[in-house]
Design a protein around this motif. Structure first.
Motif, mmCIF file in Angstrom:
data_model
loop_
_atom_site.group_PDB
_atom_site.id
_atom_site.type_symbol
_atom_site.label_atom_id
_atom_site.label_comp_id
_atom_site.label_asym_id
_atom_site.label_seq_id
_atom_site.Cartn_x
_atom_site.Cartn_y
_atom_site.Cartn_z
ATOM 1 N N ARG A 453 0.832 -1.200 0.000
ATOM 2 C CA ARG A 453 0.000 0.000 0.000
ATOM 3 C C ARG A 453 0.865 1.247 0.000
ATOM 4 O O ARG A 453 1.961 1.266 0.565
ATOM 5 C CB ARG A 453 -0.909 0.032 1.231
ATOM 6 C CG ARG A 453 -1.924 -1.087 1.300
ATOM 7 C CD ARG A 453 -2.891 -0.866 2.466
ATOM 8 N NE ARG A 453 -3.818 -1.967 2.597
ATOM 9 C CZ ARG A 453 -4.927 -2.101 1.884
ATOM 10 N NH1 ARG A 453 -5.236 -1.173 0.994
ATOM 11 N NH2 ARG A 453 -5.730 -3.135 2.048
ATOM 12 N N ILE A 455 0.417 5.197 1.135
ATOM 13 C CA ILE A 455 -0.448 6.095 1.883
ATOM 14 C C ILE A 455 0.192 7.470 1.950
ATOM 15 O O ILE A 455 1.415 7.613 1.827
ATOM 16 C CB ILE A 455 -0.714 5.583 3.318
ATOM 17 C CG1 ILE A 455 0.605 5.422 4.074
ATOM 18 C CG2 ILE A 455 -1.488 4.277 3.301
ATOM 19 C CD1 ILE A 455 0.431 5.059 5.519
ATOM 20 N N CYS A 479 -5.252 6.277 1.878
ATOM 21 C CA CYS A 479 -4.672 5.280 0.992
ATOM 22 C C CYS A 479 -4.737 5.798 -0.443
ATOM 23 O O CYS A 479 -5.764 6.314 -0.891
ATOM 24 C CB CYS A 479 -5.429 3.957 1.121
ATOM 25 S SG CYS A 479 -4.782 2.646 0.058
ATOM 26 N N CYS A 486 -10.421 -2.230 -2.286
ATOM 27 C CA CYS A 486 -9.634 -1.741 -1.154
ATOM 28 C C CYS A 486 -10.561 -1.394 0.007
ATOM 29 O O CYS A 486 -11.472 -0.570 -0.127
ATOM 30 C CB CYS A 486 -8.816 -0.505 -1.553
ATOM 31 S SG CYS A 486 -7.856 0.194 -0.178
ATOM 32 N N TRP A 488 -9.873 0.255 2.494
ATOM 33 C CA TRP A 488 -9.562 1.570 3.039
ATOM 34 C C TRP A 488 -10.381 2.667 2.368
ATOM 35 O O TRP A 488 -10.306 3.823 2.751
ATOM 36 C CB TRP A 488 -8.070 1.864 2.852
ATOM 37 C CG TRP A 488 -7.196 1.077 3.765
ATOM 38 C CD1 TRP A 488 -7.315 -0.250 4.080
ATOM 39 C CD2 TRP A 488 -6.066 1.549 4.485
ATOM 40 N NE1 TRP A 488 -6.326 -0.623 4.938
ATOM 41 C CE2 TRP A 488 -5.531 0.463 5.208
ATOM 42 C CE3 TRP A 488 -5.439 2.783 4.584
ATOM 43 C CZ2 TRP A 488 -4.418 0.577 6.017
ATOM 44 C CZ3 TRP A 488 -4.322 2.894 5.385
ATOM 45 C CH2 TRP A 488 -3.824 1.809 6.094
ATOM 46 N N HIS A 489 -11.116 2.296 1.318
ATOM 47 C CA HIS A 489 -11.943 3.264 0.611
ATOM 48 C C HIS A 489 -13.411 3.032 0.958
ATOM 49 O O HIS A 489 -13.799 1.942 1.377
ATOM 50 C CB HIS A 489 -11.747 3.165 -0.900
ATOM 51 C CG HIS A 489 -10.402 3.656 -1.352
ATOM 52 N ND1 HIS A 489 -9.235 3.019 -1.019
ATOM 53 C CD2 HIS A 489 -10.061 4.719 -2.122
ATOM 54 C CE1 HIS A 489 -8.209 3.671 -1.561
ATOM 55 N NE2 HIS A 489 -8.687 4.707 -2.234
ATOM 56 N N GLN A 494 -11.504 8.042 -1.046
ATOM 57 C CA GLN A 494 -10.525 7.913 0.027
ATOM 58 C C GLN A 494 -11.190 8.204 1.371
ATOM 59 O O GLN A 494 -12.030 9.090 1.479
ATOM 60 C CB GLN A 494 -9.369 8.893 -0.173
ATOM 61 C CG GLN A 494 -8.491 8.585 -1.368
ATOM 62 C CD GLN A 494 -7.394 9.619 -1.521
ATOM 63 O OE1 GLN A 494 -7.459 10.692 -0.930
ATOM 64 N NE2 GLN A 494 -6.380 9.306 -2.306
ATOM 65 N N ARG A 497 -7.830 7.562 7.673
ATOM 66 C CA ARG A 497 -7.559 6.623 8.768
ATOM 67 C C ARG A 497 -6.503 7.223 9.677
ATOM 68 O O ARG A 497 -5.901 8.250 9.378
ATOM 69 C CB ARG A 497 -7.064 5.283 8.212
ATOM 70 C CG ARG A 497 -7.973 4.664 7.158
ATOM 71 C CD ARG A 497 -9.288 4.202 7.740
ATOM 72 N NE ARG A 497 -10.083 3.456 6.762
ATOM 73 C CZ ARG A 497 -11.273 2.936 7.009
ATOM 74 N NH1 ARG A 497 -11.817 3.090 8.201
ATOM 75 N NH2 ARG A 497 -11.937 2.284 6.076
ATOM 76 N N ILE A 538 -7.784 -1.614 11.746
ATOM 77 C CA ILE A 538 -7.864 -1.988 10.341
ATOM 78 C C ILE A 538 -6.718 -2.903 9.962
ATOM 79 O O ILE A 538 -6.875 -3.870 9.215
ATOM 80 C CB ILE A 538 -7.869 -0.726 9.467
ATOM 81 C CG1 ILE A 538 -9.079 0.141 9.822
ATOM 82 C CG2 ILE A 538 -7.868 -1.075 7.984
ATOM 83 C CD1 ILE A 538 -9.027 1.521 9.232
ATOM 84 N N PHE A 572 -3.055 0.662 12.169
ATOM 85 C CA PHE A 572 -3.985 1.529 11.449
ATOM 86 C C PHE A 572 -5.368 1.365 12.060
ATOM 87 O O PHE A 572 -5.851 0.244 12.229
ATOM 88 C CB PHE A 572 -4.012 1.167 9.967
ATOM 89 C CG PHE A 572 -2.698 1.376 9.277
ATOM 90 C CD1 PHE A 572 -2.368 2.612 8.733
ATOM 91 C CD2 PHE A 572 -1.768 0.355 9.192
ATOM 92 C CE1 PHE A 572 -1.153 2.811 8.106
ATOM 93 C CE2 PHE A 572 -0.551 0.546 8.574
ATOM 94 C CZ PHE A 572 -0.231 1.781 8.029
ATOM 95 N N GLU A 574 -9.526 3.155 12.812
ATOM 96 C CA GLU A 574 -10.604 4.058 12.437
ATOM 97 C C GLU A 574 -10.357 5.428 13.071
ATOM 98 O O GLU A 574 -9.851 5.531 14.189
ATOM 99 C CB GLU A 574 -11.924 3.479 12.949
ATOM 100 C CG GLU A 574 -13.097 4.430 12.945
ATOM 101 C CD GLU A 574 -14.197 3.998 13.889
ATOM 102 O OE1 GLU A 574 -15.293 4.582 13.815
ATOM 103 O OE2 GLU A 574 -13.966 3.071 14.698
#
Length: 827
Positions: A453, A455, A479, A486, A488-489, A494, A497, A538, A572, A574
């Protein structure tokens, strides 16, 4: 470093049991917390603005230091081969004209020139600043003095020493300026190339070197070696141990620890006095604190500092110098790029000492003089080796790639513009609080799922101000991948996080494991209400230090139990909201009541004791417009079932202003009990209600309980004792938080009643001879009654318990708050 394999989810913890007692009327023995009370943290609520206050905390870090022999420092820290003196490939050229001239030029300024053997030297510099350039020239000659065979193969790795004083290094809240610094040679253009300097100033708002670019520092003194614990002999001779034919090789010596408590990375902020300018942005503004200072002003300040040093004794000077060097290391570790250790050199005329700082220990070399060929050769070898160390071996984290950009050699690649700062004051120096260079960084890493990844760090939320401890760095990230699946999306967009990088003890339970255990328990037991009050992890990756390939591994092998093994952990999570974003006192009350409920549920149903409650780790989230308090940051939490198995760290957990009286006490041996967290919750609410006129608005000075934020452990302990035991103590609650008056008064009375009723411990009685033993027994029989023998230390004899706290906190201003744990057996 390679990632550790993820720990499987542990079996559900049994219900906590009352710890065993040391004696009938004594506190319980809980060995999960060491008897040393080191390494608690100060709070951000009262961020000191003066170096003198911050330095008080650095004293704790340097208090736990070791001194290595010169040979050990060279081999363990700098990685010189043990047989470097006879290795053919290490061809030090002490006899070269350049080296001889450089030594002569520096020593003639540092200690003068002897008119004849045994005579007083004359011609030494009258001012410390006269040593800077000759020393920089000497070090630069020495680093290149090992011949072509020993040189690094690429010019891009070449480093250079330069004069930093009197301008401070950019990027910290307090003005810090090592006399010399080490940087990659490409960066010399920052001060010598007008075209590049103009470009950086106009386009990046960067003027000079910031902490992220500094490879190592050099502090210079002109006190005849006294400020590093030596004195200059009248002439070189065998009587000087540092100049003997055989360089000393002594076992390491552990210095005595100071009495107060070093920093950890625990955040404790209500939002008005943040550690970083980025926190100011997070709490409702974009203003950056900045100081524009002319070169003349910097020179004036430097001269004032030198005059103050002239009045110091040798002992004071040694302590002052150690604090100065520790402050530079702290800035390099906290306000630069992410790194796990830092190095420096102190030069006091002909005396030299090398220093190393990491998250577990401060290490110094034995000081030595450079007045004969052997000691000069040693200095040359150590400087050459320092120059050869790679970026990784200088402490920069290798696992977090900087998007293939080389900011250490080319800051022009930084993508962030300091747009809020003025750029029209030519010739001035811009001092950015907090070191905003982090905001421009792109990082790459491989997650636990094997996916690579990229970031981007968008905001710095917190950076620890200490050297030893977890020293967390907390940032907001997004990310940059474009993959459809993903996680993270969110709906293809995006989502911000939070990334936390910390250096916990290797033996401490991992945060993601504890949180996962609690969330699993909530789902499997049908108590899903608890999920709203727990953070969501996460991803989490752990990197160990390898014993044979890292300096940390070598130090652990050498120092054994005197060195705490740590790992680097990247977690990582929230994104949650801090307390400072609440605007309604009733919402504050609901959040605090939620924290009480989730804390009890974790302790009684999951077997996790949270420990280290502070305002910085009490967060909230909103769901359908309703506020839910979240107990965040489980780095220092413990499983109750493991608390009698010995300490998981050499650190006592706690944030100074919110620590219980017991944990501040130098004689407390009862470990960390759940009521200590309840006492911390009281202090959090007390400080909010009494120190703020409104959210984020400090009350006028003098603010209540300031001693808790800037005092020593002993001062805070005494002050809190007085506060709790004084029945006439007033609570200066601000009008905005007047609804908390009833809560605070009742809980304060509960704490006072419990502390007053504590029995007199038999361990306090001592005898000086056999004749007094009989009277002691009589005193004990008189003092001990049934209540003493059955005293419940876990709740201060039922004065401080979940049930009693809940009876107070379940309603606010006459109206019931939302009870989340409906099935609480205490109801």
């Amino acid at each position: 470093m390679e990632p550790l394999s993820e720990n499987p989810l542990p079996d559900p913890a049994p219900l906590p049991q009352t710890p065993k007692t040391k004696q009938a009327n004594g506190p319980p023995v809980v060995e999960s917390t060491p008897t040393s009370k080191k390494y608690a943290s100060h709070a951000e609520d009262e961020v000191p603005q003066r170096a003198s206050v911050v330095n008080k905390f650095l004293e704790d870090d340097i208090g736990d230091s070791v001194v290595l022999s010169l040979d050990d420092f060279a081999t363990l820290i700098l990685e010189l081969p043990v047989d470097w003196k006879v290795k053919e490939e290490i061809a030090l050229q002490l006899d070269s004209d350049a080296v001889k001239d450089a030594f002569e030029a520096y020593l003639s300024v540092a200690i003068g020139v002897a008119e004849a053997e045994g005579k007083k030297r004359k011609g030494a510099a009258g001012h410390e600043t006269q040593l800077y350039q000759p020393l920089a020239n000497l070090l630069n000659v020495l680093k290149d003095s090992d011949g072509e065979e020993g040189r690094l193969g690429s010019d891009i790795d070449e480093k250079i020493f330069y004069v930093q004083d009197p301008r401070p290094v950019l990027g910290s809240r307090i003005e810090r300026k090592p006399d010399l610094g080490g940087i990659y040679i490409q960066l010399l253009d920052l001060t010598q190339d007008e075209e590049l300097s103009d470009y950086l100033e106009k386009n990046k708002k960067i003027v000079g070197v910031f902490w992220g670019l500094l490879l190592y520092f050099v502090e210079v003194k002109h006190r005849k070696g006294n400020f590093i614990g030596m004195s200059i002999p009248m002439r070189p001779g065998p009587s000087s141990r540092a100049q003997s034919d055989t360089l000393p090789s002594i076992a390491y010596v552990v210095s005595q620890s100071v009495t107060s408590t070093p920093l950890t990375s625990t955040s404790a902020s209500f939002g008005d006095e943040p550690l970083l300018e980025d926190t100011i942005q997070a709490t409702g503004g974009t203003k950056k604190t900045m100081e524009v200072v002319t070169s003349q002003e910097y020179a004036r300040r430097a001269e004032a500092e030198l005059r103050a040093e002239q009045k110091m004794t040798s002992t004071q000077g040694q302590h002052h110098t150690r604090i100065q060097c520790a402050s530079y290391a702290k800035e390099m570790l906290s306000n630069g790029f992410i790194r796990n250790h830092a190095m420096g050199i102190t030069a006091d005329d002909s005396g030299f000492r090398f220093q190393y700082y990491d998250r577990s220990k401060v290490v110094e070399s034995q000081p030595f003089h450079i007045l004969n060929d052997e000691s000069k050769t040693l200095l040359m070898a150590m400087v050459c080796q320092l120059n050869k160390l790679s970026t990784e071996k200088l402490g920069f984290i290798p696992n977090l790639d900087l998007n293939e950009f080389d900011h250490l050699r080319n800051p022009g690649q930084l993508t962030f513009n300091f747009k809020d700062d003025p750029s029209t004051l030519v010739g001035a120096t811009y001092t950015f609080t907090g070191g905003a260079v982090y905001l421009s960084i792109y990082l790459s890493f491989t997650g636990s799922d094997g996916r690579r990844r990229r970031i981007r760090i968008t905001k710095v939320l917190y950076r620890a101000e200490g050297i030893i401890g977890r020293c967390s760095i907390v940032v907001e990230v997004v990310c940059l991948c474009e993959e459809a699946d993903c996680v993270w999306h969110e709906e293809g967009n995006q989502k911000t996080r939070v990334m936390k990088i910390s250096f916990p003890s290797k033996t401490r339970p991992c945060e993601d494991g504890l949180i996962g255990e609690a969330r699993s328990k909530a789902e499997s037991s049908g108590q899903r209400w608890a999920l709203n009050h727990l953070p969501e992890v996460i991803d989490s990756i752990t990197f160990p230090y390898h014993e044979h390939t890292t300096v940390q591994g070598r130090l652990k092998k050498h120092l054994k139990d005197d060195y705490e093994e740590r790992v680097m952990r990247v977690t990582f999570l929230e994104k949650l909201h801090p307390l400072s974003e609440l605007t309604d006192p009733r919402e504050y009350a609901q959040v605090f009541y939620d924290i009480l409920q989730i804390h009890q549920w974790l302790y009684e149903c999951v077997g996790i004791l949270r420990r280290d409650l502070s305002s910085g780790n009490i967060m909230f989230r909103r769901i359908d417009g309703k506020v839910y308090g979240v107990l965040n940051d489980f780095d220092l939490s413990s499983r109750v079932r493991d608390m009698d198995k010995g300490p998981t760290s050499n650190q006592r957990t706690g944030t100074r202003p919110f620590m219980s009286v017991d944990l501040l006490s130098p004689v407390w041996e009862g470990g960390h009990l759940y009521r200590h967290d309840l006492e911390s919750l009281f202090y959090i609410m007390l400080c909010l209600a009494c120190r703020y006129e409104a959210p984020g608005v400090p009350a006028p000075e003098p603010r209540a309980y300031s001693k808790w934020f800037n005092g020593s452990d002993a001062e805070i302990f005494d002050n809190k004792n007085t506060f709790l035991l004084d029945p006439f103590q007033s609570l200066p609650v601000q009008s905005y938080f007047a609804g908390f008056q009833r809560w605070l008064r009742k809980i304060c009375d509960q704490l006072r009643g419990g502390y007053i009723q504590r029995p007199f411990s038999a361990t306090k009685l001592s005898t000086s001879n056999e004749e007094s033993e009989e009277s002691e027994d009589e005193d004990l029989e008189f003092l001990q009654n049934d209540n003493d023998l059955n005293f419940d230390w876990n709740t201060l004899n039922r004065h401080v318990s979940y049930a009693r706290m809940r009876s107070v906190m379940s309603s606010f201003k006459g109206k019931s708050l939302q009870t989340r744990w409906v099935g609480n057996p205490d109801h």
